[in-house]
Motif scaffolding. Structure first.
Motif, mmCIF file in Angstrom:
data_model
loop_
_atom_site.group_PDB
_atom_site.id
_atom_site.type_symbol
_atom_site.label_atom_id
_atom_site.label_comp_id
_atom_site.label_asym_id
_atom_site.label_seq_id
_atom_site.Cartn_x
_atom_site.Cartn_y
_atom_site.Cartn_z
ATOM 1 N N PHE A 15 16.341 -78.621 -18.242
ATOM 2 C CA PHE A 15 15.893 -79.909 -17.700
ATOM 3 C C PHE A 15 16.064 -79.983 -16.184
ATOM 4 O O PHE A 15 15.238 -80.579 -15.489
ATOM 5 C CB PHE A 15 16.613 -81.069 -18.395
ATOM 6 C CG PHE A 15 15.909 -81.531 -19.630
ATOM 7 C CD1 PHE A 15 14.867 -82.447 -19.553
ATOM 8 C CD2 PHE A 15 16.273 -81.037 -20.870
ATOM 9 C CE1 PHE A 15 14.201 -82.867 -20.696
ATOM 10 C CE2 PHE A 15 15.619 -81.446 -22.017
ATOM 11 C CZ PHE A 15 14.573 -82.365 -21.946
ATOM 12 N N ALA A 18 13.159 -78.169 -14.841
ATOM 13 C CA ALA A 18 11.958 -78.987 -15.031
ATOM 14 C C ALA A 18 11.918 -80.132 -14.013
ATOM 15 O O ALA A 18 10.850 -80.480 -13.497
ATOM 16 C CB ALA A 18 11.912 -79.535 -16.456
ATOM 17 N N ALA A 19 13.075 -80.692 -13.685
ATOM 18 C CA ALA A 19 13.129 -81.773 -12.697
ATOM 19 C C ALA A 19 12.757 -81.248 -11.307
ATOM 20 O O ALA A 19 12.066 -81.924 -10.544
ATOM 21 C CB ALA A 19 14.514 -82.407 -12.680
ATOM 22 N N GLU A 22 9.251 -81.163 -10.992
ATOM 23 C CA GLU A 22 8.717 -82.509 -11.189
ATOM 24 C C GLU A 22 7.969 -82.656 -12.515
ATOM 25 O O GLU A 22 6.951 -83.350 -12.603
ATOM 26 C CB GLU A 22 7.842 -82.925 -9.998
ATOM 27 C CG GLU A 22 8.608 -82.965 -8.703
ATOM 28 C CD GLU A 22 7.760 -83.362 -7.500
ATOM 29 O OE1 GLU A 22 6.530 -83.519 -7.645
ATOM 30 O OE2 GLU A 22 8.340 -83.525 -6.425
ATOM 31 N N LEU A 23 8.489 -81.999 -13.549
ATOM 32 C CA LEU A 23 7.914 -82.100 -14.884
ATOM 33 C C LEU A 23 8.627 -83.168 -15.719
ATOM 34 O O LEU A 23 8.140 -83.544 -16.784
ATOM 35 C CB LEU A 23 7.992 -80.749 -15.601
ATOM 36 C CG LEU A 23 7.234 -79.594 -14.935
ATOM 37 C CD1 LEU A 23 7.515 -78.285 -15.663
ATOM 38 C CD2 LEU A 23 5.732 -79.893 -14.940
ATOM 39 N N THR A 24 9.785 -83.613 -15.275
ATOM 40 C CA THR A 24 10.560 -84.630 -15.986
ATOM 41 C C THR A 24 11.287 -85.499 -14.964
ATOM 42 O O THR A 24 11.496 -85.082 -13.824
ATOM 43 C CB THR A 24 11.550 -83.985 -16.975
ATOM 44 O OG1 THR A 24 12.196 -85.012 -17.725
ATOM 45 C CG2 THR A 24 12.594 -83.154 -16.272
ATOM 46 N N ASP A 25 11.683 -86.668 -15.410
ATOM 47 C CA ASP A 25 12.382 -87.595 -14.517
ATOM 48 C C ASP A 25 13.899 -87.480 -14.608
ATOM 49 O O ASP A 25 14.613 -87.982 -13.745
ATOM 50 C CB ASP A 25 11.981 -89.041 -14.826
ATOM 51 C CG ASP A 25 10.527 -89.309 -14.475
ATOM 52 O OD1 ASP A 25 10.012 -88.635 -13.571
ATOM 53 O OD2 ASP A 25 9.922 -90.178 -15.124
ATOM 54 N N ASN A 27 17.604 -85.673 -16.857
ATOM 55 C CA ASN A 27 18.232 -84.635 -17.667
ATOM 56 C C ASN A 27 19.055 -85.325 -18.762
ATOM 57 O O ASN A 27 20.169 -85.772 -18.509
ATOM 58 C CB ASN A 27 19.119 -83.760 -16.777
ATOM 59 C CG ASN A 27 19.812 -82.661 -17.545
ATOM 60 O OD1 ASN A 27 19.750 -82.607 -18.764
ATOM 61 N ND2 ASN A 27 20.483 -81.794 -16.831
#
Length: 151
Positions: A15, A18-19, A22-25, A27
């Motif tokens: 996560f 991914a952050a 910028e794929l998720t906001d 963790n």
């Protein structure tokens, strides 16, 4: 619990990556940090010297893979770390010179630095000593039984 903590760390790393992309906001694994109780370390006592012969005899006769037996023997005889031995390659061993050179990338850097710093603290500040542990009054290494007390 040890496995759960490792999985939490792994998911957290995914996560975090991914952050960065910028794929998720967020963790979600970060919420579990400190939630899983840490297992108390159990330190095993050292094997008494008197029991070494019997230990090696049983190890040689143990019903186990030859590689496992070799690893345990090398750990005990070379004082190398697990990862240093498990990653060992035959080309690192020079049977003629009777040496095993472990590449620096397999040696844990903080251990290596600690070993070197420990040695530096004993290195003489003036001149170059021939031996790392010279006898105090003589220009020769300590004798094998030097410092042993007879009780």
């Amino acid at each position: 619990m040890e496995t759960a903590e490792k999985i939490r760390q792994w998911i957290g790393s995914v996560f975090n990556h991914a952050a960065l992309l910028e794929l998720t906001d967020g963790n979600p694994a970060a919420l579990l940090v400190g939630y899983l109780p840490k297992r108390q370390a159990v330190h095993m006592p050292a094997l008494p010297r008197e029991e070494l012969t019997e230990f090696f005899r049983r190890l040689i006769l143990a019903d186990t893979h030859q590689q496992n037996r070799l690893c345990v023997m090398l750990i005990m005889l070379c004082f190398a770390r697990n990862a240093e031995i498990r990653g060992g390659r035959w080309q690192e061993i020079d049977f003629d010179k009777k040496t095993w050179t472990i590449p620096a990338e397999r040696i844990l850097s903080r251990w290596q630095t600690g070993r070197l710093n420990y040695c530096k603290s004993y290195r003489p500040s003036h001149g170059i000593a021939r031996f790392c542990s010279p006898a105090h009054r003589h220009r020769r290494p300590y004798q094998r039984n030097h410092g042993r007390q007879n009780h």
